[in-house]
Design a protein around this motif. Structure first.
Motif, PDB file in Angstrom:
ATOM      1  N   SER A 148       0.812  -1.235   0.000  1.00 12.42           N
ATOM      2  CA  SER A 148       0.000   0.000   0.000  1.00 12.42           C
ATOM      3  C   SER A 148       0.836   1.272   0.000  1.00 12.42           C
ATOM      4  O   SER A 148       0.316   2.355   0.277  1.00 12.42           O
ATOM      5  CB  SER A 148      -0.959   0.014   1.211  1.00 12.42           C
ATOM      6  N   LYS A 149       2.107   1.180  -0.344  1.00 12.31           N
ATOM      7  CA  LYS A 149       2.977   2.361  -0.308  1.00 12.31           C
ATOM      8  C   LYS A 149       3.137   3.033  -1.674  1.00 12.31           C
ATOM      9  O   LYS A 149       3.631   4.161  -1.758  1.00 12.31           O
ATOM     10  CB  LYS A 149       4.346   1.977   0.248  1.00 12.31           C
ATOM     11  N   THR A 150       2.748   2.343  -2.736  1.00  6.56           N
ATOM     12  CA  THR A 150       2.904   2.889  -4.087  1.00  6.56           C
ATOM     13  C   THR A 150       1.568   2.836  -4.812  1.00  6.56           C
ATOM     14  O   THR A 150       0.821   1.863  -4.682  1.00  6.56           O
ATOM     15  CB  THR A 150       3.957   2.092  -4.888  1.00  6.56           C
ATOM     16  N   ILE A 151       1.279   3.888  -5.554  1.00  8.18           N
ATOM     17  CA  ILE A 151       0.071   3.912  -6.378  1.00  8.18           C
ATOM     18  C   ILE A 151       0.463   4.008  -7.847  1.00  8.18           C
ATOM     19  O   ILE A 151       1.526   4.542  -8.193  1.00  8.18           O
ATOM     20  CB  ILE A 151      -0.862   5.081  -6.004  1.00  8.18           C
ATOM     21  N   ALA A 152      -0.402   3.514  -8.699  1.00  8.91           N
ATOM     22  CA  ALA A 152      -0.119   3.520 -10.135  1.00  8.91           C
ATOM     23  C   ALA A 152      -1.419   3.554 -10.920  1.00  8.91           C
ATOM     24  O   ALA A 152      -2.457   3.068 -10.470  1.00  8.91           O
ATOM     25  CB  ALA A 152       0.696   2.285 -10.524  1.00  8.91           C
ATOM     26  N   PHE A 153      -1.354   4.146 -12.089  1.00  7.24           N
ATOM     27  CA  PHE A 153      -2.455   4.070 -13.055  1.00  7.24           C
ATOM     28  C   PHE A 153      -1.843   4.108 -14.446  1.00  7.24           C
ATOM     29  O   PHE A 153      -0.686   4.495 -14.630  1.00  7.24           O
ATOM     30  CB  PHE A 153      -3.468   5.210 -12.862  1.00  7.24           C
ATOM     31  N   SER A 154      -2.606   3.711 -15.438  1.00  6.66           N
ATOM     32  CA  SER A 154      -2.120   3.776 -16.813  1.00  6.66           C
ATOM     33  C   SER A 154      -2.925   4.815 -17.573  1.00  6.66           C
ATOM     34  O   SER A 154      -4.114   5.018 -17.324  1.00  6.66           O
ATOM     35  CB  SER A 154      -2.227   2.413 -17.502  1.00  6.66           C
ATOM     36  N   VAL A 214       3.537   6.169 -11.719  1.00  4.61           N
ATOM     37  CA  VAL A 214       3.696   5.678 -10.346  1.00  4.61           C
ATOM     38  C   VAL A 214       4.152   6.812  -9.426  1.00  4.61           C
ATOM     39  O   VAL A 214       4.801   7.778  -9.856  1.00  4.61           O
ATOM     40  CB  VAL A 214       4.706   4.512 -10.261  1.00  4.61           C
ATOM     41  N   ARG A 215       3.807   6.639  -8.131  1.00  5.01           N
ATOM     42  CA  ARG A 215       4.192   7.621  -7.119  1.00  5.01           C
ATOM     43  C   ARG A 215       4.043   6.982  -5.758  1.00  5.01           C
ATOM     44  O   ARG A 215       3.217   6.080  -5.569  1.00  5.01           O
ATOM     45  CB  ARG A 215       3.270   8.844  -7.195  1.00  5.01           C
ATOM     46  N   ASP A 216       4.833   7.437  -4.781  1.00  4.47           N
ATOM     47  CA  ASP A 216       4.612   7.016  -3.404  1.00  4.47           C
ATOM     48  C   ASP A 216       3.259   7.542  -2.954  1.00  4.47           C
ATOM     49  O   ASP A 216       2.934   8.719  -3.169  1.00  4.47           O
ATOM     50  CB  ASP A 216       5.706   7.562  -2.485  1.00  4.47           C
ATOM     51  N   VAL A 217       2.492   6.692  -2.306  1.00  5.37           N
ATOM     52  CA  VAL A 217       1.152   7.103  -1.921  1.00  5.37           C
ATOM     53  C   VAL A 217       1.173   8.271  -0.946  1.00  5.37           C
ATOM     54  O   VAL A 217       0.282   9.132  -0.956  1.00  5.37           O
ATOM     55  CB  VAL A 217       0.375   5.899  -1.333  1.00  5.37           C
ATOM     56  N   ALA A 218       2.212   8.348  -0.106  1.00  7.05           N
ATOM     57  CA  ALA A 218       2.277   9.401   0.914  1.00  7.05           C
ATOM     58  C   ALA A 218       2.806  10.725   0.384  1.00  7.05           C
ATOM     59  O   ALA A 218       2.735  11.739   1.079  1.00  7.05           O
ATOM     60  CB  ALA A 218       3.134   8.934   2.083  1.00  7.05           C
ATOM     61  N   ALA A 219       3.322  10.711  -0.859  1.00  8.33           N
ATOM     62  CA  ALA A 219       3.947  11.928  -1.410  1.00  8.33           C
ATOM     63  C   ALA A 219       2.880  12.834  -2.010  1.00  8.33           C
ATOM     64  O   ALA A 219       2.827  13.060  -3.227  1.00  8.33           O
ATOM     65  CB  ALA A 219       5.000  11.558  -2.447  1.00  8.33           C
ATOM     66  N   LYS A 220       2.046  13.389  -1.176  1.00  8.18           N
ATOM     67  CA  LYS A 220       0.922  14.197  -1.618  1.00  8.18           C
ATOM     68  C   LYS A 220       1.392  15.371  -2.468  1.00  8.18           C
ATOM     69  O   LYS A 220       2.296  16.108  -2.086  1.00  8.18           O
ATOM     70  CB  LYS A 220       0.135  14.712  -0.419  1.00  8.18           C
ATOM     71  N   GLY A 221       0.786  15.519  -3.646  1.00  3.71           N
ATOM     72  CA  GLY A 221       1.125  16.616  -4.543  1.00  3.71           C
ATOM     73  C   GLY A 221       2.340  16.372  -5.407  1.00  3.71           C
ATOM     74  O   GLY A 221       2.659  17.195  -6.278  1.00  3.71           O
ATOM     75  N   ALA A 222       3.061  15.262  -5.201  1.00  4.04           N
ATOM     76  CA  ALA A 222       4.273  14.986  -5.974  1.00  4.04           C
ATOM     77  C   ALA A 222       3.935  14.581  -7.402  1.00  4.04           C
ATOM     78  O   ALA A 222       2.835  14.089  -7.695  1.00  4.04           O
ATOM     79  CB  ALA A 222       5.089  13.886  -5.305  1.00  4.04           C
ATOM     80  N   PHE A 248       3.682  -9.597 -19.686  1.00  2.18           N
ATOM     81  CA  PHE A 248       4.906  -8.797 -19.605  1.00  2.18           C
ATOM     82  C   PHE A 248       5.158  -8.376 -18.160  1.00  2.18           C
ATOM     83  O   PHE A 248       4.227  -8.257 -17.357  1.00  2.18           O
ATOM     84  CB  PHE A 248       4.785  -7.552 -20.484  1.00  2.18           C
ATOM     85  N   ALA A 249       6.428  -8.138 -17.856  1.00  2.00           N
ATOM     86  CA  ALA A 249       6.850  -7.682 -16.533  1.00  2.00           C
ATOM     87  C   ALA A 249       7.459  -6.298 -16.664  1.00  2.00           C
ATOM     88  O   ALA A 249       8.389  -6.086 -17.452  1.00  2.00           O
ATOM     89  CB  ALA A 249       7.858  -8.652 -15.927  1.00  2.00           C
ATOM     90  N   LEU A 250       6.954  -5.351 -15.894  1.00  2.00           N
ATOM     91  CA  LEU A 250       7.436  -3.971 -15.885  1.00  2.00           C
ATOM     92  C   LEU A 250       8.194  -3.714 -14.588  1.00  2.00           C
ATOM     93  O   LEU A 250       7.618  -3.798 -13.493  1.00  2.00           O
ATOM     94  CB  LEU A 250       6.251  -3.011 -16.014  1.00  2.00           C
ATOM     95  N   ASP A 251       9.484  -3.435 -14.695  1.00  2.00           N
ATOM     96  CA  ASP A 251      10.307  -3.131 -13.531  1.00  2.00           C
ATOM     97  C   ASP A 251       9.997  -1.709 -13.063  1.00  2.00           C
ATOM     98  O   ASP A 251      10.202  -0.749 -13.816  1.00  2.00           O
ATOM     99  CB  ASP A 251      11.787  -3.277 -13.877  1.00  2.00           C
ATOM    100  N   VAL A 252       9.499  -1.574 -11.847  1.00  4.45           N
ATOM    101  CA  VAL A 252       9.049  -0.273 -11.356  1.00  4.45           C
ATOM    102  C   VAL A 252      10.213   0.706 -11.231  1.00  4.45           C
ATOM    103  O   VAL A 252      10.070   1.895 -11.530  1.00  4.45           O
ATOM    104  CB  VAL A 252       8.311  -0.431 -10.012  1.00  4.45           C
ATOM    105  N   ALA A 253      11.379   0.229 -10.824  1.00  2.00           N
ATOM    106  CA  ALA A 253      12.522   1.126 -10.612  1.00  2.00           C
ATOM    107  C   ALA A 253      13.087   1.654 -11.920  1.00  2.00           C
ATOM    108  O   ALA A 253      13.315   2.860 -12.083  1.00  2.00           O
ATOM    109  CB  ALA A 253      13.607   0.410  -9.819  1.00  2.00           C
ATOM    110  N   SER A 254      13.308   0.765 -12.900  1.00  2.00           N
ATOM    111  CA  SER A 254      13.955   1.170 -14.148  1.00  2.00           C
ATOM    112  C   SER A 254      12.964   1.566 -15.234  1.00  2.00           C
ATOM    113  O   SER A 254      13.324   2.276 -16.174  1.00  2.00           O
ATOM    114  CB  SER A 254      14.836   0.031 -14.665  1.00  2.00           C
ATOM    115  N   GLY A 255      11.739   1.074 -15.134  1.00  2.00           N
ATOM    116  CA  GLY A 255      10.739   1.359 -16.160  1.00  2.00           C
ATOM    117  C   GLY A 255      10.824   0.474 -17.374  1.00  2.00           C
ATOM    118  O   GLY A 255      10.098   0.690 -18.354  1.00  2.00           O
ATOM    119  N   THR A 256      11.678  -0.527 -17.361  1.00  2.00           N
ATOM    120  CA  THR A 256      11.843  -1.407 -18.515  1.00  2.00           C
ATOM    121  C   THR A 256      10.852  -2.560 -18.472  1.00  2.00           C
ATOM    122  O   THR A 256      10.431  -3.011 -17.404  1.00  2.00           O
ATOM    123  CB  THR A 256      13.271  -1.979 -18.583  1.00  2.00           C
TER     124      THR A 256
END
Length: 765
Positions: free
Chosen positions: A337-343, A360-368, A405-413
C-alpha cells in the motif's frame, strides 16, 4: 474504430445440410475427422467465473452449454483439483433449463456459495437466489429468500459475513447473513438477514474493505421522482444525454452498532464512476467525471474522468490528475500500500492515440509528480504486482499473439514473461497466490490452466490444465493450419497478419481467397482458435483466409497503430491489397476467386475496397460506415473519429470527412455486396448501411441489406448470427465460386430439424 468483440461475436455458419451430413456420417462410421462448420460455432461451450479455493487446491468454474434448438444456454458448476487437473473434474450441479453461476468459496473453505434461478417464480424466471454447497457433493441448500432476488454478493475475508445486494432497480440495499448460521444448517425461514443499509437512493457499486471494517459503495445524491413517475406511467421517451443525479462515494461501518454510513465525497461538480481500495484499507482510489450531461453517462465519459485518492484517516481527497480528453485507468496499489499507479496515454496534455504508459508515485507523497514508466512499444498497464512491489505484470498483444509482460518499477523497462504462439491472459489469485492462465491457440479453444509460481509461467509444459470445454473439437474436427504471416506494403513497411490454409492444403495448388478484416481498427487478429469471423469453417470448405493486421491495428507498435491518422483508409487499404498480392505471388491463391468481408472497422474497409477496386468478386460488409459526415453525429463516439480524420470537427472541415467517405466514390462500385447491420446499432448506426445499400441499388450493383433486430453493435442473438453467417457464405459461394444460390431460408430452418437416423451417407461423398 469500433469494438473488435462484435466482429468475433458475428459468427459465420455454413449450410446445415453439410453439418447434418457430417454428423450422420460420423455416427455411422466413427472414423475420419470432419471440417468445422459454422453451426459448430454455435455449439461451443465456455468455461468461466473461475474461483480458486483459499488454499489454492481446488477451482470452481461455470460451464455454459448452448442449446441451439431452443436458442438458449444452460450453465452448471464444476470443481477440479489444481494439482491433478482435468482427470479430477467433477460436476456439482445438474439443473435442466436453469442456471448456476458466480461461485464463491467461504473464506475458511469447506463449502461455497453460488447464485441460481433454479427456484425462481414463473413470473420472474431469471431471479437469482443464493445457495450453499460442499465441493465433495451433496444437495445444494438455498440460503436467501430475497423478494427481488440477489444481484451480487461477497464474503468478508474473516469469514464472518456473507453480504449481498437486493432490491428493485435503483433501490437496491445491502444485507448480511451470518456465516456461522449458514454453516450450522439453519433453516431457510430462520436464516434472517441483517439489513445493513436503508439508503434513500439505493446502493450502486460496492465492495468490502480488505480489513472487513467498512463497506464502500456509490449512490446517487438524489432521486428524480418526476423521471421515475413518468416512466412508471409509460411516458418512455428517451432524452439524449439527459441530466442525471450526481453519484457520491459512501462508507458503511461494519464494526459499529447500527452500521452507520458516512458520505465521503461532497463535490457536486463531480460524479464518482468507480473505485479501488488499498490492501491496508487506508486508501480509496476513485475515478470521477464532471457532472455535465454531455460528459457523463456517455460512451466516451472515460476521457473526461480524472483520478482521485481518498485517505480514510481524516477523509481527505487528493486530486491526482487534471486533464481533458485523457482516459486514466482505475488506481492500483502495491501489496504494501505504499505505491500507487495508473495507466494513461504517453501524452497527458491532449487527445492522442499514443501508447499508454504507467504512472507511479509514493502514496504518501501528496502533490508529488508521477513518474512515467514502461518502454514497451504497445500499451503498458497494471494487472497485478509482485509481492515485493518491485514489478508490475500486465497482459498485452504482441504481433499476432498476446503475452504476459513484466514492468520493472525502478527502471521502467519491460520484459516478456511468456512466449507462446497463441493468446494468453494471466491473473493471480489474491488469497492463494496461484496463477490462473486463460489460453487459446489455433488448435485449442479457450481453456484454463494453472501454475503455482511465476517461474513456471514461461514453460507451458508445466501448466496444469483445469478446463477443457470442447474436447470434441480435438476428437472430431479437422482444422486448417493457422500461422503468422508478414509481407511488404506499398510504402515498404512490413505488415503482419494471420494466414489460415484450407483443410487438406496442397502446396502448388491455388485456392479461393477470403480476406477477413478485423474491427477496431485499434485491435488485431491473433493466433487464436477459429480465427476472425469463424475462419475455420471457410478453411473446411477449401478457402484460404487472410486476416490482415493492417495499418491502424495494435500490437505492431505505435507508428503502425497511428499510421492512418489524417489519412484513414489508404494506408490500410494498401496493406490489405499487398497482402493479397503476396499470397497470389506465392501461387497459393486464385486471383479470379476472391471475396472480402468485415464487421465494424472491417466493414469500413470493406466499403472502401468496394469503391476503389473491382478485384474481388463478392463483398459482405457488416456495420460499416459510408458517410463520415453523417456518421459523426449519429454514432455514440466522436472523439476518436475526429482524431482519425484530421482532428477538426466536420462542421469546420467537411472535405476531410467527405474525401474519406466510401459513398463519395459509389459510382466506382462494381462488386456484388451484401450488407448487414443491427437496426439499433449505436456505434455504427444503421442509416450508414441504408445509405450504402441505396447507393448500390441506384448504380446497378447487386446488393442485399439484412437489418437485424436489436440495439447493440454486434448481432445479439444466436439465431440471427446464424442467418448472417449462412447468407454471407452463400453470397461468397454464388459470386466468387459461381455455385449454389445467394441464400435459401430453408437452409436456416433445417438446423432445427432432427436428422433422420436411418439415413446412410457416404463420408467420402
Amino acid at each position: 474504430m469500433s469494438h473488435r468483440l462484435s466482429s468475433r461475436l458475428t459468427a459465420l455458419v455454413v449450410p446445415v445440410t453439410t453439418a447434418v451430413v457430417w454428423s450422420v456420417s460420423l455416427e455411422a462410421q466413427g472414423a475420419a475427422k470432419r471440417p468445422m462448420t459454422f453451426l459448430d460455432q454455435q455449439r461451443l461451450r465456455s468455461a468461466g467465473a473461475p474461483a480458486l479455493s483459499p488454499d489454492g487446491k481446488q477451482l470452481l468454474y461455470v460451464l455454459t452449454t448452448p442449446d441451439w434448438k431452443e436458442a438458449t444456454s444452460q450453465s452448471d458448476i464444476y470443481v477440479v483439483a489444481t494439482d491433478r487437473g482435468l482427470p479430477s473434474t467433477k460436476q456439482l450441479t445438474f439443473t435442466s433449463a436453469k442456471n448456476e453461476g458466480s461461485p464463491r468459496w467461504a473464506p475458511k473453505g469447506g463449502w461455497f456459495a453460488f447464485s441460481s434461478n433454479r427456484e425462481a417464480p414463473a413470473a420472474s424466471a431469471n431471479q437469482q437466489q443464493l445457495f450453499a454447497m460442499r465441493p465433495d457433493g451433496g444437495e445444494a441448500r438455498r440460503i436467501t429468500m430475497a423478494r427481488e432476488g440477489v444481484s451480487n454478493y461477497q464474503f468478508t475475508r474473516d469469514g464472518q459475513w456473507l453480504v449481498y445486494r437486493s432490491g428493485k432497480a435503483g433501490e437496491e440495499q445491502l444485507y448480511a447473513l451470518a456465516v456461522s448460521a449458514i454453516e450450522a444448517g439453519t433453516a431457510l425461514d430462520s436464516l434472517t438477514p441483517t439489513v445493513l443499509t436503508k439508503h434513500a437512493t439505493g446502493v450502486g457499486d460496492w465492495r468490502i474493505a480488505p480489513n472487513d471494517a467498512r463497506i464502500y459503495y456509490t449512490s446517487a445524491d438524489t432521486v428524480d421522482t418526476d423521471e421515475k413517475l413518468r416512466r412508471d406511467k409509460k411516458f418512455t421517451v428517451n432524452v439524449r444525454n439527459a441530466a442525471t443525479p450526481t453519484v457520491s462515494l459512501w462508507a458503511l461501518d461494519l464494526r459499529s452498532a447500527g452500521y452507520p454510513t458516512t458520505r465521503l465525497t461532497r463535490d457536486t461538480s463531480l460524479a464518482v464512476a468507480g473505485f479501488t481500495m488499498s490492501p491496508d484499507s487506508r486508501y480509496v482510489g476513485f475515478n470521477a467525471v464532471p457532472n455535465n450531461r454531455y460528459k457523463r453517462n456517455i460512451t466516451e465519459e472515460g476521457i473526461y474522468a480524472d483520478v482521485f485518492l481518498l485517505d480514510t484517516q481524516g477523509n481527505t481527497v487528493e486530486r491526482l490528475t487534471t486533464n481533458e480528453e485523457i482516459a486514466e485507468s482505475p488506481l492500483s496499489f502495491s501489496p504494501d500500500s505504499k505505491t500507487i499507479a495508473f495507466s494513461a496515454s504517453d501524452d497527458l496534455t491532449r487527445y492522442t492515440m499514443k501508447n499508454r504508459r504507467v504512472y507511479v508515485r509514493d502514496v504518501a507523497a501528496k502533490g508529488a509528480t508521477f513518474r512515467k514508466i514502461g518502454d514497451l512499444d504497445g500499451d503498458n498497464s497494471v494487472d497485478f504486482w509482485s509481492a515485493d512491489g518491485r514489478t508490475i505484470y500486465f497482459n498485452e498483444g504482441f504481433k499476432a499473439t498476446q503475452q504476459l509482460f513484466a514492468l520493472d518499477v525502478a527502471s521502467g523497462t519491460v520484459k516478456p514473461v511468456t512466449s507462446v504462439q497463441g493468446v494468453v491472459t494471466v491473473s493471480q489469485d489474491e488469497t492463494s497466490k496461484r496463477f490462473l492462465v486463460n489460453y487459446s491457440d489455433p488448435v485449442t479453444p479457450p481453456s484454463h490452466y494453472t501454475v503455482g509460481t511465476l517461474a513456471e509461467l514461461p514453460k507451458k509444459a508445466t501448466w496444469v490444465q483445469l478446463t477443457d470445454p470442447n474436447p470434441w473439437v480435438r476428437e472430431q474436427i479437422a482444422l486448417g493450419e493457422e500461422t503468422e504471416i508478414s509481407w511488404t506494403s506499398k510504402d515498404g513497411k512490413t505488415v503482419g497478419g494471420v494466414l489460415l490454409k484450407p483443410v487438406g492444403y496442397e502446396p502448388g495448388k491455388t485456392y479461393p481467397l477470403l480476406v477477413a478484416i478485423h474491427g477496431g481498427p485499434a485491435a488485431a487478429d491473433l493466433l487464436s482458435f477459429n480465427g476472425g469471423y469463424g475462419a475455420q469453417a471457410y478453411a473446411g470448405r477449401g478457402w484460404v483466409v487472410l486476416m490482415p493486421n493492417y495499418r491502424g491495428s495494435t500490437n505492431y507498435g505505435e507508428a503502425h497503430k497511428n499510421g492512418i491518422v489524417g489519412n484513414y483508409f489508404d494506408p490500410g487499404y494498401q496493406d490489405i491489397m499487398t497482402g493479397v498480392d503476396a499470397l497470389i505471388g506465392r501461387g497459393m491463391v486464385d486471383s479470379t476467386k476472391m471475396g472480402v468481408l468485415g464487421w465494424s472497422a472491417g466493414g469500413h474497409w470493406s466499403n472502401w475496397i468496394l469503391t476503389h477496386t473491382d478485384r474481388f468478386k463478392a463483398i459482405s460488409s457488416g456495420a460499416g460506415t459510408s458517410n463520415w459526415i453523417s456518421m459523426y453525429a449519429q454514432s455514440d463516439v466522436q472523439r476518436n473519429r475526429q482524431h482519425y480524420l484530421g482532428d477538426k470537427l466536420p462542421y469546420d472541415d467537411f472535405e476531410a470527412y467527405w474525401s474519406q467517405s466510401p459513398i463519395r466514390y459509389i459510382r466506382n462500385a462494381k462488386t456484388p455486396t451484401m450488407i448487414h447491420v443491427v437496426e439499433g446499432d449505436p456505434r455504427v448506426p444503421s442509416p450508414q448501411s441504408v445509405e450504402l445499400h441505396m447507393g448500390l441499388k441506384r448504380v446497378g450493383v447487386p446488393t442485399e441489406l439484412f437489418m437485424y433486430p436489436g440495439a447493440s453493435h454486434g448481432i445479439p442473438d444466436p439465431r440471427n448470427r446464424l442467418v448472417k453467417s449462412m447468407s454471407e457464405q452463400a453470397w461468397m459461394d454464388y459470386y466468387v465460386l459461381g455455385k449454389g444460390n445467394t441464400f435459401s431460408w430453408r437452409d436456416v430452418l433445417k438446423t432445427l430439424e432432427e436428422p433422420k437416423a436411418e439415413k446412410k451417407v457416404d463420408i467420402k461423398g
